[in-house]
Every structure is written in C-alpha cells, then in structure tokens.
Design a protein around this motif. Structure first.
Motif, mmCIF file in Angstrom:
data_model
loop_
_atom_site.group_PDB
_atom_site.id
_atom_site.type_symbol
_atom_site.label_atom_id
_atom_site.label_comp_id
_atom_site.label_asym_id
_atom_site.label_seq_id
_atom_site.Cartn_x
_atom_site.Cartn_y
_atom_site.Cartn_z
ATOM 1 N N ILE A 165 0.861 -1.273 0.112
ATOM 2 C CA ILE A 165 0.133 -0.001 0.117
ATOM 3 C C ILE A 165 0.820 1.294 0.003
ATOM 4 N N ARG B 104 0.183 5.362 0.733
ATOM 5 C CA ARG B 104 -0.739 6.326 1.121
ATOM 6 C C ARG B 104 -0.337 7.871 0.785
ATOM 7 N N SER C 124 -9.966 -6.629 -0.304
ATOM 8 C CA SER C 124 -9.833 -5.546 0.650
ATOM 9 C C SER C 124 -11.109 -4.840 0.760
ATOM 10 N N MET C 125 -11.350 -4.151 1.819
ATOM 11 C CA MET C 125 -12.811 -3.250 1.747
ATOM 12 C C MET C 125 -12.408 -2.164 0.504
ATOM 13 N N ARG D 224 -11.278 5.655 -0.603
ATOM 14 C CA ARG D 224 -10.714 6.325 0.797
ATOM 15 C C ARG D 224 -9.656 7.314 0.131
ATOM 16 N N TYR E 124 -3.921 1.568 -4.480
ATOM 17 C CA TYR E 124 -4.309 0.179 -3.753
ATOM 18 C C TYR E 124 -5.647 0.071 -3.954
ATOM 19 N N PRO F 109 -10.571 -8.893 3.772
ATOM 20 C CA PRO F 109 -10.529 -8.155 5.065
ATOM 21 C C PRO F 109 -10.962 -6.925 5.341
ATOM 22 N N TYR G 127 -10.759 -3.943 8.429
ATOM 23 C CA TYR G 127 -9.710 -2.974 9.067
ATOM 24 C C TYR G 127 -9.098 -3.963 10.152
ATOM 25 N N GLN H 121 0.787 -3.287 8.473
ATOM 26 C CA GLN H 121 0.309 -2.424 7.412
ATOM 27 C C GLN H 121 -0.521 -1.313 7.969
HETATM 28 C C1 GCO Z 1 -5.979 1.947 4.435
HETATM 29 C C2 GCO Z 1 -5.871 0.510 5.064
HETATM 30 C C3 GCO Z 1 -6.559 -0.340 4.260
HETATM 31 C C4 GCO Z 1 -6.509 -1.757 4.888
HETATM 32 C C5 GCO Z 1 -7.494 -2.795 4.249
HETATM 33 C C6 GCO Z 1 -8.991 -2.568 4.173
HETATM 34 O O1 GCO Z 1 -4.957 2.713 4.343
HETATM 35 O O2 GCO Z 1 -7.183 2.298 4.325
HETATM 36 O O3 GCO Z 1 -4.446 0.362 5.192
HETATM 37 O O4 GCO Z 1 -6.307 -0.211 2.985
HETATM 38 O O5 GCO Z 1 -5.359 -2.042 5.152
HETATM 39 O O6 GCO Z 1 -6.904 -3.222 2.809
HETATM 40 O O7 GCO Z 1 -9.666 -3.550 3.785
#
Ligand code: GCO
Ligand code: CA
Length: 262
Positions: free
Chosen positions: A97, A99, A146-147, A153, A159, A189, A191, A196
């Motif tokens: 990931i 951010r 993932s979510m 977000r 990602y 998954p 959170y 991570q």
């Molecule tokens: C983020 C998180 C997510 C989770 C996950 C959620 O920054 O939002 O790290 O990306 O790790 O994948 O399902």
C-alpha cells in the motif's frame, strides 16, 4: 454428510506469509493439516517467520522469491512442486500500500502498486492453475482483496484500483477455470490490526477512532479472525462456491455508518 474442512495431504502456498494476515491465514491452513509453503522476499523476515511458525508447532517450507516477475515465479513454483509437492491451495496475499493523495501520486508508484497487488496474483494464479489443469487435480485459489475492492478512501488511489481489479480478476478466473474444478474466490479483510495499518492505528490518530466508530463490531480485526474464512475457501466444504468475495469486516460493508458518539 459432515462438511469436510480437512486439508491434510494438501500443499498450500501463501504469498507474503512472513507476517501479518498472510501468516495468520497460513497458520490456520496448517492447523487443518495442510503442508505449508511460505513465500516472502526478505531473508531476515523469513528467518523470524520460521521461528514464529516453529513456536506454534508448524513446519513451514520457506521459498524466497519475487511474485511480480513471471520467469522467477515459473522457476520457483517448479522448485516447490519438485521439492514439496504440487500446489493444491494458492493464497495470493502478498500486497503493498502507498498512502499518497492522488494529485501527488507519481504514476510510476501507481504502476508499482498495481504490479504487486494485481499483476502478481495474475502471474501466480496462471502458473499454479496451469499445473492443476495438467494434473487434473482441481484446486483452490484465494485472492486477498480488501474493503478497498468496494470503497474508496482518501490517499489510496492505486491500492483501491488494484484491489477493485483483483475482485474482478477473481470473478474472471473463476469463470474460465471452473470447468477444471478450480475454485477462485477472494477474502476481503476489513480493518485489521497489523503492521500495515500501524501508522493509522496509533493512539490519538483520528483514523483509529473513525474505524472503531465505523465498524459495527466496534473494534479492529485480529489477524486470527481470518482463519475460518481461509480454511473454508481452501477446503472441499466450499467446492460449489466460485468467484465470491467473502468480506471479513466486522460488518462495515453492511452499513452506512453512524454519527460520532452514537
Ligand atoms: C487504509 C488501510 C486499508 C486496509 C485494508 C482495508 O489505508 O485504508 O490500510 O487499505 O489495510 O485493505 O480493507
Ligand atoms: Ca498432494
């Protein structure tokens, strides 16, 4: 007839299983009898992982290789097949990931995330499925979604794009390979408390409280919370389930959320 969750006699390869969710799922598969092959790419992390597996009585077979390179993958899977046995269960867990706000995201970084999170599960699945097809064994492929396969977000454009893509790759491979008795499913998954998410979980970080409020279960997931889903989708109990994403998220996707303090 009792549903059969037993994995003995099966070889399971979990990518990125030197820590975190990969390790938790790998432990669950091994606890149901699977012979465990652990992939990673950092020797020191692998060493620590082997000690951790040993502590809970699991013999893990370590294979260090880069999952993004097709030639490397081809050779590594060949070696696993010769030394440990043909792979019955593949868990594409290795992921990455970054951010960064979309406006500041370097396209080269965007591409790199896609490479690790989306192209490498394709490369791994293709290689392993070909061998399942050649030996007419059928098998199980589990992609760790993932979510962000469903929701956006701030800061995770690459990602989310990759994980959304992985959901559709799961459905597509399920479609193409069902006739070979290969089931391709995903686990999404929510959170989880892992390395991570450590940077966004620290006490006082607004995201920490946000997640607790946003999750009906009102807590972060523990890596062990994923074990049941992994065993289920790896076992013959799920033989007629194909192309599904099983979200293990404490209820997040079921709800719009609630106001702070409610
Ligand atoms: C983020 C998180 C997510 C989770 C996950 C959620 O920054 O939002 O790290 O990306 O790790 O994948 O399902
Ligand atoms: Ca076997």
């Amino acid at each position: 007839m009792k549903p059969n969750f037993d994995l003995s006699g099966k070889v399971a390869l979990v990518t990125g299983a030197t820590h975190g969710l990969g390790m938790a799922m790998a432990k669950a598969l091994a606890s149901y009898g699977a012979t465990l092959v652990v992939n990673g790419h950092t020797p020191s992390k692998m060493e620590a992982a082997l000690a951790e597996y040993e502590k809970v009585g699991i013999i893990a077979h370590p294979f260090l290789f880069n999952v993004t390179d097709a030639l490397t993958v081809d050779q590594a899977i060949g070696r696993i097949e010769r030394e440990i046995g043909p792979i019955d269960i593949l868990v594409n867990n290795a992921g990455m990931i970054q951010r960064t706000p979309a406006l500041e995201m370097d396209p080269a970084d965007f591409r790199k995330i896609l490479d690790v999170d989306l192209v490498s599960p394709f490369i791994m699945s293709q290689r392993v499925a070909q061998s399942m097809i050649n030996r007419k064994s059928g098998g199980k492929i589990i992609n760790i979604c993932s979510m962000m396969s469903e929701l956006g977000r701030n800061t995770v454009s690459a990602y989310a794009a990759a994980k959304g893509g992985l959901k559709m790759l799961t459905r597509n491979l399920a479609t193409e390979w069902a006739k070979y008795n290969i089931q391709v499913n995903g686990i999404g998954p929510g959170y989880f408390a892992t390395e991570q998410t450590a940077p966004i979980r620290v006490d006082g970080h607004p995201f920490n409280e946000f997640i607790i409020n946003r999750t009906p279960a009102a807590r972060w997931g523990n890596p062990e919370d994923l074990g049941g889903a992994a065993v289920f989708l790896a076992s013959s109990a799920s033989d007629f389930i194909n192309g599904q994403i099983l979200y293990v998220d404490g209820g997040i996707l079921a709800t719009i959320g609630k106001p702070v303090g409610e």
